[in-house]
Enzyme design. Structure first.
Site, PDB file in Angstrom:
ATOM      1  N   GLY A  10       0.811  -1.226   0.000  1.00  0.00           N
ATOM      2  CA  GLY A  10       0.000   0.000   0.000  1.00  0.00           C
ATOM      3  C   GLY A  10       0.833   1.260   0.000  1.00  0.00           C
ATOM      4  O   GLY A  10       0.504   2.237   0.684  1.00  0.00           O
ATOM      5  N   PRO A 124      -3.839  -2.846  16.546  1.00  0.00           N
ATOM      6  CA  PRO A 124      -4.677  -1.748  16.057  1.00  0.00           C
ATOM      7  C   PRO A 124      -3.949  -0.424  16.097  1.00  0.00           C
ATOM      8  O   PRO A 124      -4.374   0.546  15.478  1.00  0.00           O
ATOM      9  CB  PRO A 124      -5.869  -1.753  17.013  1.00  0.00           C
ATOM     10  CG  PRO A 124      -5.382  -2.404  18.259  1.00  0.00           C
ATOM     11  CD  PRO A 124      -4.321  -3.381  17.824  1.00  0.00           C
ATOM     12  N   HIS A 156     -10.435  11.145  14.432  1.00  0.00           N
ATOM     13  CA  HIS A 156      -9.524  10.879  13.316  1.00  0.00           C
ATOM     14  C   HIS A 156      -9.877  11.776  12.131  1.00  0.00           C
ATOM     15  O   HIS A 156     -10.953  12.363  12.088  1.00  0.00           O
ATOM     16  CB  HIS A 156      -9.608   9.408  12.877  1.00  0.00           C
ATOM     17  CG  HIS A 156      -8.844   8.476  13.764  1.00  0.00           C
ATOM     18  ND1 HIS A 156      -9.383   7.958  14.923  1.00  0.00           N
ATOM     19  CD2 HIS A 156      -7.579   7.984  13.685  1.00  0.00           C
ATOM     20  CE1 HIS A 156      -8.475   7.181  15.507  1.00  0.00           C
ATOM     21  NE2 HIS A 156      -7.383   7.182  14.785  1.00  0.00           N
ATOM     22  N   LYS A 160     -10.887   8.539   7.206  1.00  0.00           N
ATOM     23  CA  LYS A 160     -10.933   7.220   7.866  1.00  0.00           C
ATOM     24  C   LYS A 160     -12.257   6.525   7.551  1.00  0.00           C
ATOM     25  O   LYS A 160     -13.315   7.149   7.624  1.00  0.00           O
ATOM     26  CB  LYS A 160     -10.728   7.371   9.379  1.00  0.00           C
ATOM     27  CG  LYS A 160     -10.641   6.027  10.088  1.00  0.00           C
ATOM     28  CD  LYS A 160      -9.985   6.125  11.441  1.00  0.00           C
ATOM     29  CE  LYS A 160      -9.993   4.784  12.175  1.00  0.00           C
ATOM     30  NZ  LYS A 160      -9.194   3.764  11.473  1.00  0.00           N
ATOM     31  N   THR A 167      -8.067   1.204  17.567  1.00  0.00           N
ATOM     32  CA  THR A 167      -7.419   1.528  18.845  1.00  0.00           C
ATOM     33  C   THR A 167      -8.451   1.713  19.949  1.00  0.00           C
ATOM     34  O   THR A 167      -8.264   1.232  21.067  1.00  0.00           O
ATOM     35  CB  THR A 167      -6.595   2.820  18.694  1.00  0.00           C
ATOM     36  OG1 THR A 167      -5.659   2.599  17.659  1.00  0.00           O
ATOM     37  CG2 THR A 167      -5.886   3.175  19.979  1.00  0.00           C
TER      38      THR A 167
HETATM   39  P1  NAD Z   1      -5.009   4.895   2.664  1.00  0.00           P
HETATM   40  O1  NAD Z   1      -6.370   4.852   2.077  1.00  0.00           O
HETATM   41  O2  NAD Z   1      -4.249   6.186   2.616  1.00  0.00           O
HETATM   42  O3  NAD Z   1      -4.083   3.780   1.972  1.00  0.00           O
HETATM   43  C1  NAD Z   1      -4.550   2.486   1.695  1.00  0.00           C
HETATM   44  C2  NAD Z   1      -3.546   1.787   0.781  1.00  0.00           C
HETATM   45  O4  NAD Z   1      -4.027   0.444   0.581  1.00  0.00           O
HETATM   46  C3  NAD Z   1      -3.399   2.426  -0.576  1.00  0.00           C
HETATM   47  O5  NAD Z   1      -2.039   2.426  -0.976  1.00  0.00           O
HETATM   48  C4  NAD Z   1      -4.192   1.497  -1.484  1.00  0.00           C
HETATM   49  O6  NAD Z   1      -3.690   1.481  -2.813  1.00  0.00           O
HETATM   50  C5  NAD Z   1      -3.986   0.164  -0.811  1.00  0.00           C
HETATM   51  N1  NAD Z   1      -5.061  -0.778  -1.139  1.00  0.00           N
HETATM   52  C6  NAD Z   1      -6.393  -0.571  -1.004  1.00  0.00           C
HETATM   53  N2  NAD Z   1      -7.074  -1.648  -1.456  1.00  0.00           N
HETATM   54  C7  NAD Z   1      -6.151  -2.525  -1.888  1.00  0.00           C
HETATM   55  C8  NAD Z   1      -6.215  -3.812  -2.467  1.00  0.00           C
HETATM   56  N3  NAD Z   1      -7.396  -4.425  -2.684  1.00  0.00           N
HETATM   57  N4  NAD Z   1      -5.044  -4.450  -2.765  1.00  0.00           N
HETATM   58  C9  NAD Z   1      -3.857  -3.862  -2.519  1.00  0.00           C
HETATM   59  N5  NAD Z   1      -3.729  -2.627  -1.976  1.00  0.00           N
HETATM   60  C10 NAD Z   1      -4.861  -1.972  -1.682  1.00  0.00           C
HETATM   61  O7  NAD Z   1      -5.157   4.402   4.177  1.00  0.00           O
HETATM   62  P2  NAD Z   1      -4.194   4.698   5.430  1.00  0.00           P
HETATM   63  O8  NAD Z   1      -4.654   5.929   6.143  1.00  0.00           O
HETATM   64  O9  NAD Z   1      -2.771   4.577   5.020  1.00  0.00           O
HETATM   65  O10 NAD Z   1      -4.599   3.475   6.389  1.00  0.00           O
HETATM   66  C11 NAD Z   1      -4.429   2.129   5.955  1.00  0.00           C
HETATM   67  C12 NAD Z   1      -4.898   1.181   7.075  1.00  0.00           C
HETATM   68  O11 NAD Z   1      -4.013   1.299   8.196  1.00  0.00           O
HETATM   69  C13 NAD Z   1      -6.301   1.473   7.604  1.00  0.00           C
HETATM   70  O12 NAD Z   1      -6.930   0.233   7.899  1.00  0.00           O
HETATM   71  C14 NAD Z   1      -6.044   2.252   8.883  1.00  0.00           C
HETATM   72  O13 NAD Z   1      -7.090   2.140   9.822  1.00  0.00           O
HETATM   73  C15 NAD Z   1      -4.789   1.557   9.369  1.00  0.00           C
HETATM   74  N6  NAD Z   1      -3.948   2.299  10.302  1.00  0.00           N
HETATM   75  C16 NAD Z   1      -3.424   1.589  11.345  1.00  0.00           C
HETATM   76  C17 NAD Z   1      -2.549   2.176  12.230  1.00  0.00           C
HETATM   77  C18 NAD Z   1      -1.914   1.319  13.292  1.00  0.00           C
HETATM   78  O14 NAD Z   1      -1.070   1.811  14.060  1.00  0.00           O
HETATM   79  N7  NAD Z   1      -2.265   0.024  13.355  1.00  0.00           N
HETATM   80  C19 NAD Z   1      -2.192   3.528  12.077  1.00  0.00           C
HETATM   81  C20 NAD Z   1      -2.732   4.246  11.007  1.00  0.00           C
HETATM   82  C21 NAD Z   1      -3.606   3.619  10.105  1.00  0.00           C
END
Ligand code: NAD
Length: 268
Positions: A10, A124, A156, A160, A167
């Site tokens: 991603g 999370p 957030h 989102k 979290t």
């Molecule tokens: P975003 O929408 O900016 O990025 C999502 C990425 O996933 C993009 O690059 C997209 O191309 C890719 N993607 C989407 N569908 C896909 C598919 N079918 N196959 C392959 N790639 C695909 O989102 P973000 O803000 O970067 O957040 C991503 C995830 O991380 C969310 O679930 C968010 O809740 C989570 N997150 C977790 C934490 C943590 O600490 N655990 C922190 C921040 C965000």
């Protein structure tokens, strides 16, 4: 020890870009592969387009070749993407760090099954501060176990897609576990209209969405005559990316299993 051969999934996303920057800044990691969804305009370009340099790694939508000879895949994408990456990692014997949130029970079961074969850290929230907050939440819940209403408020950014945040649910699990309650039956998600009085054993969740808020969480214990609030505010995604790389390094040389960030930080 040689640098950890790290594949980032991603990469065009908000977290993907933060991860590319964190890998570039970390001498303990080397970018081995960069993945994005098929159809993304990023595919075919050098991963350096997101970090302002030349990474020497082309962004690809072909998972298996990217995983060849890799140590770990770090994935912050969407549940359906993560489950496909999970399968590929299991087949390739590559460890996996999962930051994606919003899995349904079947998705969680698939992750547990794959963890019989590879090392997985699923959290999370990868920030060190939030994981400390979860620890403090358990301590607070044990002390404030009677006469205090428990509410969790999270905020957030406007993009989102899931609510409440993973979290917030994790904090709720920590508190419910410490109090011997089942979050499935005691959680109240949002309120509207004539709700009746608050039931004492419930844990309430409230969600705020707006602007570019990276992630705020407050755990509130409201009693008679006082209230205690534990708050964490993330100001940059770098904190999650650095935590994810810490988890990736921690997994190296460890056997198969499903771990969380508190395992990584030795908080258990
Ligand atoms: P975003 O929408 O900016 O990025 C999502 C990425 O996933 C993009 O690059 C997209 O191309 C890719 N993607 C989407 N569908 C896909 C598919 N079918 N196959 C392959 N790639 C695909 O989102 P973000 O803000 O970067 O957040 C991503 C995830 O991380 C969310 O679930 C968010 O809740 C989570 N997150 C977790 C934490 C943590 O600490 N655990 C922190 C921040 C965000």
């Amino acid at each position: 020890m040689s640098a950890l051969r790290t594949v980032v999934a991603g990469v065009s996303g908000r977290m993907g870009r933060a991860l590319l920057e964190a890998v570039a800044a970390d001498p303990g990691c080397v970018l081995h592969g960069a993945l994005d969804r098929s159809g993304s305009t990023a595919v075919g370009q050098d991963a350096g387009i997101y970090t302002g340099g030349h990474a020497g790694v082309a962004i690809s939508d072909q998972t298996a070749p990217a995983l060849a000879d890799a140590d770990v895949l770090v994935d912050f994408t969407r549940p359906e993407a993560t489950l496909a990456y999970l399968d590929a990692c299991r087949k390739a014997g590559v460890n996996l760090v999962i930051g994606t949130t919003g899995f349904d029970p079947a998705g969680k079961a698939a992750i547990e099954a794959a963890a019989q074969h590879i090392g997985i850290v699923l959290a999370p929230n990868f920030s060190v501060g939030v994981n400390l907050l979860m620890q403090l939440a358990e301590t607070a819940a044990r002390v404030l176990n009677e006469g205090y209403d428990i509410e969790i408020v999270e905020a957030h950014h406007r993009h989102k897609v899931d609510a409440p945040s993973g979290t917030a649910l994790g904090i709720g699990q920590s508190v419910a576990g410490a109090l011997g309650r089942d979050l499935k039956t005691c959680a109240v998600y949002g309120r509207e209209g004539v709700t009746g009085e608050r039931q004492p054993d419930t844990i309430g969740f409230a969600t705020v969405r707006g602007g570019d808020i990276v992630g705020d969480h407050t755990l509130l214990f409201a009693g008679i005559g006082e209230r205690v609030e534990l708050t964490h505010k993330a100001s940059s995604r770098a904190t999650f990316a650095q935590g994810a790389l810490r988890a990736a390094k921690w997994l190296q040389g460890r056997g198969p299993g499903l771990y969380d960030m508190r395992d990584v930080l030795g908080l258990k």
